[in-house]
Motif scaffolding. Structure first.
Motif, PDB file in Angstrom:
ATOM      1  N   GLU A  32       0.792  -1.231   0.000  1.00 39.21           N
ATOM      2  CA  GLU A  32       0.000   0.000   0.000  1.00 39.21           C
ATOM      3  C   GLU A  32       0.826   1.283   0.000  1.00 39.21           C
ATOM      4  O   GLU A  32       0.396   2.297  -0.535  1.00 39.21           O
ATOM      5  N   LEU A  33       1.989   1.262   0.643  1.00 40.71           N
ATOM      6  CA  LEU A  33       2.815   2.465   0.748  1.00 40.71           C
ATOM      7  C   LEU A  33       4.175   2.224   0.113  1.00 40.71           C
ATOM      8  O   LEU A  33       4.691   1.115   0.142  1.00 40.71           O
ATOM      9  N   GLU A  34       4.765   3.287  -0.420  1.00 41.24           N
ATOM     10  CA  GLU A  34       6.085   3.178  -1.021  1.00 41.24           C
ATOM     11  C   GLU A  34       7.151   3.594  -0.015  1.00 41.24           C
ATOM     12  O   GLU A  34       6.868   4.283   0.969  1.00 41.24           O
ATOM     13  N   ASP A  35       8.394   3.193  -0.288  1.00 42.73           N
ATOM     14  CA  ASP A  35       9.498   3.431   0.643  1.00 42.73           C
ATOM     15  C   ASP A  35       9.682   4.901   1.007  1.00 42.73           C
ATOM     16  O   ASP A  35      10.021   5.227   2.140  1.00 42.73           O
ATOM     17  N   TRP A  36       9.457   5.797   0.062  1.00 41.79           N
ATOM     18  CA  TRP A  36       9.670   7.218   0.318  1.00 41.79           C
ATOM     19  C   TRP A  36       8.715   7.769   1.370  1.00 41.79           C
ATOM     20  O   TRP A  36       8.923   8.840   1.909  1.00 41.79           O
ATOM     21  N   GLU A  58      16.821  -3.235   7.529  1.00 42.31           N
ATOM     22  CA  GLU A  58      18.194  -3.444   7.043  1.00 42.31           C
ATOM     23  C   GLU A  58      18.251  -3.878   5.587  1.00 42.31           C
ATOM     24  O   GLU A  58      19.273  -3.737   4.924  1.00 42.31           O
ATOM     25  N   ASN A  59      17.130  -4.381   5.057  1.00 46.51           N
ATOM     26  CA  ASN A  59      17.052  -4.768   3.647  1.00 46.51           C
ATOM     27  C   ASN A  59      16.393  -3.689   2.788  1.00 46.51           C
ATOM     28  O   ASN A  59      16.009  -3.960   1.649  1.00 46.51           O
ATOM     29  N   GLU A  60      16.258  -2.484   3.368  1.00 45.40           N
ATOM     30  CA  GLU A  60      15.634  -1.351   2.685  1.00 45.40           C
ATOM     31  C   GLU A  60      14.170  -1.612   2.333  1.00 45.40           C
ATOM     32  O   GLU A  60      13.661  -1.101   1.348  1.00 45.40           O
ATOM     33  N   LYS A  61      13.500  -2.429   3.144  1.00 48.40           N
ATOM     34  CA  LYS A  61      12.065  -2.672   2.968  1.00 48.40           C
ATOM     35  C   LYS A  61      11.299  -1.884   4.019  1.00 48.40           C
ATOM     36  O   LYS A  61      11.750  -1.727   5.152  1.00 48.40           O
ATOM     37  N   LEU A  62      10.140  -1.394   3.630  1.00 48.05           N
ATOM     38  CA  LEU A  62       9.305  -0.621   4.527  1.00 48.05           C
ATOM     39  C   LEU A  62       8.851  -1.486   5.703  1.00 48.05           C
ATOM     40  O   LEU A  62       8.485  -2.642   5.539  1.00 48.05           O
ATOM     41  N   ASP A  63       8.901  -0.910   6.888  1.00 50.06           N
ATOM     42  CA  ASP A  63       8.540  -1.615   8.112  1.00 50.06           C
ATOM     43  C   ASP A  63       7.980  -0.593   9.089  1.00 50.06           C
ATOM     44  O   ASP A  63       8.044   0.609   8.835  1.00 50.06           O
ATOM     45  N   PHE A  64       7.444  -1.046  10.201  1.00 47.47           N
ATOM     46  CA  PHE A  64       7.037  -0.117  11.235  1.00 47.47           C
ATOM     47  C   PHE A  64       7.425  -0.642  12.601  1.00 47.47           C
ATOM     48  O   PHE A  64       7.582  -1.847  12.817  1.00 47.47           O
TER      49      PHE A  64
END
Length: 110
Positions: A32-36, A58-64
């Motif tokens: 649903e959301l992009e990294d930026w 650490e893998n440049e994936k979106l997280d919360f």
């Protein structure tokens, strides 16, 4: 521990609902959301009103992750009340438990 669903408002105000994303998993977050989005202004919290911060792992994936700060269940209820009016659920239909209201929202919109 984060309690799903997580709500992300594209507005930093706790008083005003902008575009509201309701996310039920980390996988859904990444769809649903992009990294930026981590660099944008937003207000996010879990189903219990705990503040949430969006990060890149650490893998440049979106997280919360949980943010510091107190739980604010009254904000969850306020968002749901405002948002539910837009989709035709009356405030009388909302319970004191956000998950119940969210379950109604999802059921009616799936």
């Amino acid at each position: 521990m984060i309690k799903f669903p997580v709500l992300v408002n594209d507005n930093t105000s706790a008083e005003n609902v902008g575009d509201l994303c309701i996310l039920y998993s980390k996988a859904e977050l990444r769809v649903e959301l992009e990294d930026w989005y981590v660099d944008e202004l937003y207000f996010a919290f879990d189903a219990e009103g705990k503040p949430i911060t969006l990060i890149l792992d650490e893998n440049e994936k979106l997280d919360f992750i949980e943010s510091s700060g107190r739980r604010q269940p009254e904000i969850v209820r306020r968002y749901l009340e405002q948002y539910s009016l837009a989709i035709g659920i009356s405030s009388e239909d909302l319970s004191d438990k956000p998950n119940t209201a969210l379950a109604k929202f999802v059921k009616q919109n799936m």
